[in-house]
Design a protein around this motif. Structure first.
Motif, PDB file in Angstrom:
ATOM      1  N   GLU A 106      29.136 148.066  57.074  1.00 14.28           N
ATOM      2  CA  GLU A 106      28.498 146.792  57.404  1.00 14.28           C
ATOM      3  C   GLU A 106      27.243 146.996  58.262  1.00 14.28           C
ATOM      4  N   LEU A 107      27.339 147.900  59.223  1.00 14.79           N
ATOM      5  CA  LEU A 107      26.160 148.193  60.047  1.00 14.79           C
ATOM      6  C   LEU A 107      25.042 148.777  59.191  1.00 14.79           C
ATOM      7  N   TRP A 108      25.400 149.729  58.339  1.00  8.73           N
ATOM      8  CA  TRP A 108      24.380 150.370  57.523  1.00  8.73           C
ATOM      9  C   TRP A 108      23.781 149.400  56.503  1.00  8.73           C
ATOM     10  N   LYS A 109      24.601 148.485  55.992  1.00 11.31           N
ATOM     11  CA  LYS A 109      24.105 147.503  55.034  1.00 11.31           C
ATOM     12  C   LYS A 109      22.987 146.667  55.642  1.00 11.31           C
ATOM     13  N   SER A 110      23.121 146.323  56.931  1.00  7.15           N
ATOM     14  CA  SER A 110      22.094 145.508  57.581  1.00  7.15           C
ATOM     15  C   SER A 110      20.879 146.337  57.989  1.00  7.15           C
ATOM     16  N   LEU A 111      21.077 147.645  58.146  1.00  2.67           N
ATOM     17  CA  LEU A 111      19.971 148.518  58.553  1.00  2.67           C
ATOM     18  C   LEU A 111      19.190 149.089  57.371  1.00  2.67           C
ATOM     19  N   GLU A 112      19.850 149.284  56.263  1.00  6.93           N
ATOM     20  CA  GLU A 112      19.258 150.005  55.134  1.00  6.93           C
ATOM     21  C   GLU A 112      17.910 149.458  54.673  1.00  6.93           C
ATOM     22  N   PRO A 113      17.702 148.119  54.642  1.00  5.04           N
ATOM     23  CA  PRO A 113      16.389 147.619  54.224  1.00  5.04           C
ATOM     24  C   PRO A 113      15.249 148.065  55.141  1.00  5.04           C
ATOM     25  N   PHE A 114      15.579 148.510  56.354  1.00  8.29           N
ATOM     26  CA  PHE A 114      14.558 148.926  57.318  1.00  8.29           C
ATOM     27  C   PHE A 114      14.502 150.449  57.464  1.00  8.29           C
ATOM     28  N   SER A 115      15.081 151.170  56.510  1.00 11.31           N
ATOM     29  CA  SER A 115      15.237 152.627  56.608  1.00 11.31           C
ATOM     30  C   SER A 115      13.951 153.355  56.961  1.00 11.31           C
ATOM     31  N   HIS A 116      12.842 152.923  56.401  1.00 12.77           N
ATOM     32  CA  HIS A 116      11.588 153.657  56.565  1.00 12.77           C
ATOM     33  C   HIS A 116      10.619 152.976  57.545  1.00 12.77           C
ATOM     34  N   GLN A 117      11.142 152.030  58.295  1.00 14.79           N
ATOM     35  CA  GLN A 117      10.336 151.435  59.365  1.00 14.79           C
ATOM     36  C   GLN A 117      10.406 152.294  60.621  1.00 14.79           C
ATOM     37  N   LEU A 118       9.311 152.328  61.369  1.00 14.18           N
ATOM     38  CA  LEU A 118       9.341 152.980  62.664  1.00 14.18           C
ATOM     39  C   LEU A 118      10.300 152.227  63.586  1.00 14.18           C
ATOM     40  N   THR A 119      11.060 152.967  64.334  1.00 14.52           N
ATOM     41  CA  THR A 119      12.075 152.358  65.199  1.00 14.52           C
ATOM     42  C   THR A 119      11.453 151.411  66.215  1.00 14.52           C
ATOM     43  N   LYS A 120      10.240 151.717  66.688  1.00 14.57           N
ATOM     44  CA  LYS A 120       9.599 150.863  67.690  1.00 14.57           C
ATOM     45  C   LYS A 120       9.289 149.470  67.155  1.00 14.57           C
ATOM     46  N   ASN A 121       9.267 149.314  65.829  1.00 13.09           N
ATOM     47  CA  ASN A 121       8.957 148.018  65.233  1.00 13.09           C
ATOM     48  C   ASN A 121      10.200 147.180  64.927  1.00 13.09           C
ATOM     49  N   LEU A 122      11.380 147.711  65.221  1.00 11.77           N
ATOM     50  CA  LEU A 122      12.614 146.979  64.961  1.00 11.77           C
ATOM     51  C   LEU A 122      12.851 145.917  66.022  1.00 11.77           C
ATOM     52  N   SER A 123      13.622 144.893  65.661  1.00 12.21           N
ATOM     53  CA  SER A 123      14.053 143.903  66.641  1.00 12.21           C
ATOM     54  C   SER A 123      15.082 144.537  67.583  1.00 12.21           C
ATOM     55  N   GLY A 124      15.373 143.854  68.678  1.00 12.52           N
ATOM     56  CA  GLY A 124      16.354 144.364  69.621  1.00 12.52           C
ATOM     57  C   GLY A 124      17.717 144.574  68.983  1.00 12.52           C
ATOM     58  N   GLY A 125      18.118 143.614  68.126  1.00 11.30           N
ATOM     59  CA  GLY A 125      19.401 143.733  67.453  1.00 11.30           C
ATOM     60  C   GLY A 125      19.467 144.920  66.521  1.00 11.30           C
ATOM     61  N   MET A 126      18.395 145.148  65.779  1.00 13.42           N
ATOM     62  CA  MET A 126      18.360 146.272  64.850  1.00 13.42           C
ATOM     63  C   MET A 126      18.349 147.606  65.601  1.00 13.42           C
ATOM     64  N   LYS A 127      17.662 147.650  66.720  1.00 12.37           N
ATOM     65  CA  LYS A 127      17.658 148.877  67.517  1.00 12.37           C
ATOM     66  C   LYS A 127      19.071 149.226  68.001  1.00 12.37           C
ATOM     67  N   GLN A 128      19.804 148.198  68.420  1.00  9.06           N
ATOM     68  CA  GLN A 128      21.161 148.444  68.887  1.00  9.06           C
ATOM     69  C   GLN A 128      22.071 148.898  67.744  1.00  9.06           C
ATOM     70  N   LYS A 129      21.913 148.303  66.572  1.00 12.83           N
ATOM     71  CA  LYS A 129      22.692 148.738  65.416  1.00 12.83           C
ATOM     72  C   LYS A 129      22.380 150.198  65.079  1.00 12.83           C
ATOM     73  N   LEU A 130      21.103 150.558  65.144  1.00 12.90           N
ATOM     74  CA  LEU A 130      20.723 151.944  64.870  1.00 12.90           C
ATOM     75  C   LEU A 130      21.324 152.885  65.907  1.00 12.90           C
ATOM     76  N   ALA A 131      21.298 152.488  67.170  1.00 10.67           N
ATOM     77  CA  ALA A 131      21.863 153.325  68.223  1.00 10.67           C
ATOM     78  C   ALA A 131      23.351 153.579  67.981  1.00 10.67           C
ATOM     79  N   VAL A 132      24.065 152.545  67.556  1.00 13.40           N
ATOM     80  CA  VAL A 132      25.495 152.702  67.274  1.00 13.40           C
ATOM     81  C   VAL A 132      25.695 153.615  66.070  1.00 13.40           C
ATOM     82  N   CYS A 133      24.899 153.443  65.028  1.00 13.85           N
ATOM     83  CA  CYS A 133      25.011 154.313  63.855  1.00 13.85           C
ATOM     84  C   CYS A 133      24.747 155.773  64.211  1.00 13.85           C
ATOM     85  N   CYS A 134      23.758 156.020  65.055  1.00 13.74           N
ATOM     86  CA  CYS A 134      23.461 157.394  65.473  1.00 13.74           C
ATOM     87  C   CYS A 134      24.625 157.988  66.264  1.00 13.74           C
TER      88      CYS A 134
END
Length: 212
Positions: A115-143
Motif C-alpha cells: 500500500e505504501l509503495w502503491k502511493s509512492l510508485e507514481p513519484f518514483s523518478h521525482q527528486l525527493t526534495k520535491n515531494l510533499s511532507g506526506g510522501m517524504k514520510q512514506k518514503l522514509a518508512v519504505c527505506c
C-alpha cells in the motif's frame, strides 16, 4: 523482543530519561506518548543504537544492545523525527541506496509494503526534495523497511501529514504486525494511540504509565 532495564540518560546536568523499565513482545505495537521534551526522541536514538552514553541495559532479540550494535542494526529499521533522506536523489534512488547497503533487492519493497509503495510508485523518478511532507514520510518508512527488519522504530512518522496518508500508514503497520514485525511508534494523535496494543506515557523523562 525488547527488554529495557533501568535506562537513564543525562545531557550534562540535564536528566533526560529517568530509570525506564519496560518490555515489548514480538509482534506487538507499542505506542509512546508524551509532550515535547518528554524524552521520546532520546529513547528512540538509544533503541536505534545511535547513542551509547546511557545508564542501564537493553536487550533486543536476546542480544545486548551496547556491545552488539552491528547485529542489532541488521534487525531494525528506524525513521527519526526529522527527515533525513537524500533530497537530491529520486525516490527510487533513495530506496536503491538503502537496499544496496543491506544487500537487498529494491523490487521486494512492493511486495513487503504494497500500500505504501502503491502511493509512492507514481513519484518514483521525482527528486525527493520535491515531494510533499506526506510522501517524504512514506518514503522514509519504505527505506526503513527495505531489508525486512524484525523491529521497526518510528519517531512521530505521521506528524504534519494528511489524514488519508496517516490511515494508509497505519493500515500498512497493522499488516506488518500480522507478519510478526515488532513496532514502536511515537505519536501525538490519540486515535492512533488506540490502534497500538499498549501505550507508554513519558513525562519529563519519567515513565508515567505503561498501559498493559
Amino acid at each position: 523482543m525488547i527488554e529495557v532495564h533501568h535506562i537513564s540518560k543525562y545531557f550534562g546536568n540535564y536528566h533526560a530519561l529517568k530509570d525506564l523499565n519496560f518490555s515489548v513482545s514480538k509482534g506487538e505495537i507499542l505506542g509512546i506518548m508524551g509532550a515535547n521534551g518528554a524524552g521520546k526522541s532520546t529513547l528512540f536514538h538509544i533503541l536505534a543504537s545511535l547513542d551509547n552514553a546511557f545508564e542501564g541495559e537493553i536487550y533486543i532479540d536476546g542480544i545486548e544492545l551496547r556491545k552488539n550494535k552491528r547485529k542489532i542494526r541488521e534487525k531494525l529499521g528506524y525513521v527519526p523525527g526529522r527527515f533525513s533522506l537524500y533530497t537530491d536523489l529520486t525516490v527510487v534512488e533513495n530506496l536503491s541506496f538503502f537496499a544496496s547497503a543491506y544487500g537487498c533487492d529494491v523490487k521486494e519493497i512492493g511486495n513487503f509494503c504494497p500500500e505504501l509503495w502503491k502511493s509512492l510508485e507514481p513519484f518514483s523518478h521525482q527528486l525527493t526534495k520535491n515531494l510533499s511532507g506526506g510522501m517524504k514520510q512514506k518514503l522514509a518508512v519504505c527505506c526503513a523497511l527495505v531489508h525486512k527488519p524484525q523491529l521497526l522504530l518510528l519517531d512521530e512518522p505521521t506528524t504534519g501529514i494528511d489524514p488519508l496518508s496517516r490511515h494508509i500508514l497505519w493500515q500498512e503497520l497493522k499488516s506488518l504486525q500480522s507478519k510478526g514485525m515488532t513496532i514502536i511508534i511515537s505519536t501525538h494523535y490519540l486515535e492512533e494511540a488506540a490502534i497500538a496494543d499498549r501505550i507508554l506515557f513519558l513525562h519529563e523523562g519519567r515513565q508515567l504509565m505503561l498501559d498493559v
